[in-house]
Every structure is written in C-alpha cells, then in structure tokens.
Design a protein around this motif. Structure first.
Motif, short mmCIF file in Angstrom:
data_model
loop_
_atom_site.label_atom_id
_atom_site.label_comp_id
_atom_site.label_asym_id
_atom_site.label_seq_id
_atom_site.Cartn_x
_atom_site.Cartn_y
_atom_site.Cartn_z
N GLN A 34 3.33 40.17 30.43
CA GLN A 34 2.52 39.44 29.46
C GLN A 34 3.17 38.12 29.04
O GLN A 34 2.70 37.47 28.10
CB GLN A 34 2.24 40.33 28.24
CG GLN A 34 1.38 41.54 28.59
CD GLN A 34 1.07 42.42 27.39
OE1 GLN A 34 0.95 41.93 26.27
NE2 GLN A 34 0.90 43.72 27.62
N GLY A 35 4.23 37.72 29.71
CA GLY A 35 4.78 36.39 29.51
C GLY A 35 5.94 36.27 28.55
O GLY A 35 6.36 35.16 28.23
N PHE A 36 6.49 37.40 28.11
CA PHE A 36 7.63 37.33 27.20
C PHE A 36 8.86 36.82 27.96
O PHE A 36 9.21 37.35 29.02
CB PHE A 36 7.90 38.71 26.61
CG PHE A 36 9.04 38.74 25.63
CD1 PHE A 36 8.89 38.25 24.35
CD2 PHE A 36 10.27 39.26 26.01
CE1 PHE A 36 9.95 38.28 23.45
CE2 PHE A 36 11.33 39.30 25.12
CZ PHE A 36 11.17 38.81 23.83
N THR A 37 9.54 35.82 27.41
CA THR A 37 10.69 35.23 28.10
C THR A 37 12.01 35.44 27.38
O THR A 37 13.04 34.92 27.81
CB THR A 37 10.47 33.71 28.29
OG1 THR A 37 10.28 33.11 27.00
CG2 THR A 37 9.27 33.45 29.18
N GLY A 38 11.99 36.18 26.28
CA GLY A 38 13.23 36.44 25.57
C GLY A 38 14.05 37.53 26.22
O GLY A 38 13.79 37.97 27.35
N THR A 39 15.05 38.00 25.51
CA THR A 39 15.94 39.04 26.00
C THR A 39 15.28 40.41 25.87
O THR A 39 14.75 40.75 24.81
CB THR A 39 17.26 39.04 25.22
OG1 THR A 39 17.90 37.77 25.40
CG2 THR A 39 18.18 40.15 25.69
#
Length: 412
Positions: A34-39
């Motif tokens: 879904q596009g989450f780019t964090g850790t």
C-alpha cells in the motif's frame, strides 16, 4: 501520533509488528503493497523463518513437505526480521515494546501474536504428551507417526479430527476421546455434527464421546470412568486462547476470552496500537456482535485494514470498516469441509443433500437471509453462499433445499 507520522509513508516512520505468523507477515507485506516507505520490523518468538500453519497438520506432519515457510522476500521488501525474540510487554506512554532482547521503539505497533493451545491439566510433564501448533511440534510428532504408535487424541474439534486423519494415514491406531456428546460440539449443533461421527469409524479411528480424561500415565490415558486407553503418544487438541498474557499492565483492553478488544478498524484501546488475527476480536455490524475468529482467512484479510489505517492516519483517509464473512476449511477423513459466516443459536437450518452421502451442505437463515453455511464436498455451494452472505439477498428456503439447483438460484 508522533511527529514522524505527518507524511504518508514517510521514511522516518517506524512500524513494529509483533508476531511472525500469517497475520504478522501479511501486515508487513500489506504495508509495503500500500505504499508505506518507513521502517517495518517483524518480531517473532520462534527462531524459524516465518511459516504458514495449516500444512503442519498435513504435509509437514506426514513428512511429504519439509516446511511451510512463506514465499516472501523480506529483504527485497525492506522488512527487518528479528526472530527468536519473545514479546514481554508494551509501554504505550513511551512507545516501547519490551522483548527478550531488549526494548524496541515504535511509532505504530501491531499485535499479531495469535493464539496458544490449551494444555491438558496435570499432563504438562508427562512424556509423550504433544500439542500441534508450531513447526517444532510437528517435527516432534513426525517420528511418532512413523513408528505407528497407538495414539490417543484428546478433543474431537477441528485440529483433533485433522490430526486423527493424518495419524490414520500413517498407519497408527487412533482413539479420540471427547468430553462432549459429539465431535465439534463447540462449533456445530447436534444435528449437523451427528453425521460426522461416522467419519471416524469409516476411517478406522475409535471415537469415544462423554469421555473425560482423569489423568495421563506413561503408556495410557485414564478416563474418569476408570477405563485405561493404551497410548504410545497423546496429542491434545482441546482448543486455544489468545496469546495475550504478556500484555498485562499495558493498559490495552482485553475481552472475556483474553483477546485484545479491537474496533472496526482493528485499533486497540491504546493510541498507535492495532491488533489483528487470532489474538483480537472485532465488532461485526453484519452479525450485531463482537467476533473472535481463530481461522487462517481472518489472519489473511485483517492486515489489509490495519495497513490502510496506519497509512491513512497521516492523511485523514480511514479505511473501510473491517466486517468480513468469516471463512475456514478443514480436510478430514477424505472430506473437504468448508464453513462461511456465523450462526448464533436460533437461526433456521436448511439441509442441501443427504448427510449420509459424500457431499452435502447445511445453510443457516435469519429472516430469509443466509448468515452461514457448512459445505462438505460442495465447494461451489461455499463460493456462491459466501457471496450471498455478503450481499444480504433474500432467499427462498424451498429452492435453497434442492441440492440439484445452484445455490445462487434460490435468490427470491
């Protein structure tokens, strides 16, 4: 929320998922999809590469498969695995997860610790008493089946029937003891479970109902009527409970069964903490009650809602509410059994087909709407019925009862 959550999927955002089973793995994957780019950090208590559980009672147990690891490239997805680390507690005020390897900071925490099997009181230290929940459990049981021991299975629920099936396929003598008057007493009404009783004898297994275990001795299970049942090994399948004892003192609200009380977006009572899978219950608008679903499909579907809610928290875009049609399947004694929905007592029961035959379906109706069905060897009924439950279409019970007609043709 911390200041780091202001940008959708911001790279500084930290999501920690505790539990590396289906619900935990799928949550981590859904965040990336879904596009989450964090850790994203996935923490598991077992040292093994994350694996799927259903094959443990089938292929892995019988030795036709060496394992059931998920086909997920965690490194390529940027998911950090921390395995062999037990979760010990949560400090929400400090945004810290305590583990056996030290505290882990988070901005968002997802609880996906699943359920743990109930143990047979008094048998914890008796040799050759087994559970079947983990990969290690299955590995310990494989040589037991290979030696074709006399095996006593305690509990005639879903896991008991599946294990008894595998043990018979391996050539073991199997006796299943059940305290209730029928198999699957906690899941199905007597008239539906009754035809399943014959499945045990047809497979060469002995089913003893109204049989309570008094104690387990080396080489035998002693019932409360004094009967001694020979047992080279004992397998306990008397249910499971949410694995949430470690949350004591966290302030996270738990229900009467020890499950995390999640809302309709799988958020807990504590900010920045979600719960998904076997460890959590959720309110169902469709059924008008809170559901605690200990099945694989719930652990597969729920993570999409969790991921969307975590990402949407930064944008004000809440996901649709989580209100699935519960679904599960079981393979036992040469039959493929599927169930969809939820049927409280009082719903109208409609049969499709002869329960003495190899394929039949039972439907539950409420005000002419299908709310649940159990399909034995009729996967088309299950697929069509699941869609009818979702749509809430009114049905003609007379047409529904005709097994020769497609189930969907019963729409009034």
């Amino acid at each position: 929320m911390s200041e780091q959550t202001q940008e959708r999927g911001g790279s500084a955002r930290r999501v920690v998922v505790v539990g590396a089973g289906m619900a935990g793995v799928q949550t981590a994957v859904a965040l990336r999809e879904q596009g989450f780019t964090g850790t994203v950090t996935l923490i598991g208590a077992e040292p093994h590469q994350p694996y799927d559980r259903p094959p443990l009672s089938k292929a892995v147990l019988l030795g036709t498969a060496e394992g059931s690891a998920f086909d997920v490239d965690f490194e390529a997805l940027g998911i950090e695995l921390r395995l062999g680390r037990e979760a010990l507690g949560v400090r929400p005020g400090e945004h810290l997860l305590d583990t056996s390897a030290g505290p882990v900071p988070y901005d968002s925490l997802v609880l996906a610790t699943g359920a743990e099997p109930l143990r047979l009181p008094g048998a914890e230290d008796v040799p050759d008493v087994h559970l079947l929940r983990t990969l290690d459990d299955a590995e310990r049981l494989r040589p037991v089946l290979a030696r074709q021991h006399d095996i006593v299975v305690v509990g005639a629920g879903w896991i008991g029937a599946e294990f008894a099936t595998a043990a018979r396929e391996a050539g073991c003598a199997v006796t299943v003891v059940e305290a209730a008057d029928r198999p699957l007493a906690g899941a199905l009404p007597a008239e539906v479970a009754a035809p399943m009783t014959d499945w045990y004898a047809d497979a060469g297994a002995v089913l003893r109902t109204h049989a309570r275990v008094k104690r387990v001795e080396p080489g035998a299970v002693v019932l409360d009527d004094g009967t001694r049942v020979p047992a080279g090994a004992v397998v306990v399948g008397i249910g499971a409970r949410p694995a949430t004892a470690w949350l004591a003192g966290s302030g996270i609200a738990l229900g009467t069964h020890g499950e995390v009380l999640a809302d309709d977006r799988l958020r807990t009572s504590v900010p920045d903490v979600h719960a998904v899978g076997d460890c959590a219950s959720f309110p169902s608008g469709r059924y008008g009650e809170r559901l605690l679903v200990h099945h694989w499909d719930n652990a597969l579907q729920g993570p999409r809602t969790v991921a969307a809610d975590i990402i949407g928290a930064a944008t004000g875009e809440p996901p649709p509410v989580y209100d699935p049609v519960p679904y599960f399947w079981s393979e036992q004694f040469g039959r493929f059994v599927q169930y969809a929905g939820h049927h409280p007592a009082g719903d109208t029961l409609v049969w499709r087909g002869d329960p003495a035959g190899p394929a039949w379906t039972v439907c539950w109706l409420r005000a002419d709407r299908l709310v649940a069905l159990l399909a034995v060897g009729r996967p088309r009924d299950l697929a069509q019925g699941r869609r009818l439950i979702e749509s809430g279409a009114a049905l003609d019970a007379r047409l529904l009862a005709d097994p020769a007609r497609p189930l969907k043709s019963a729409v009034a």
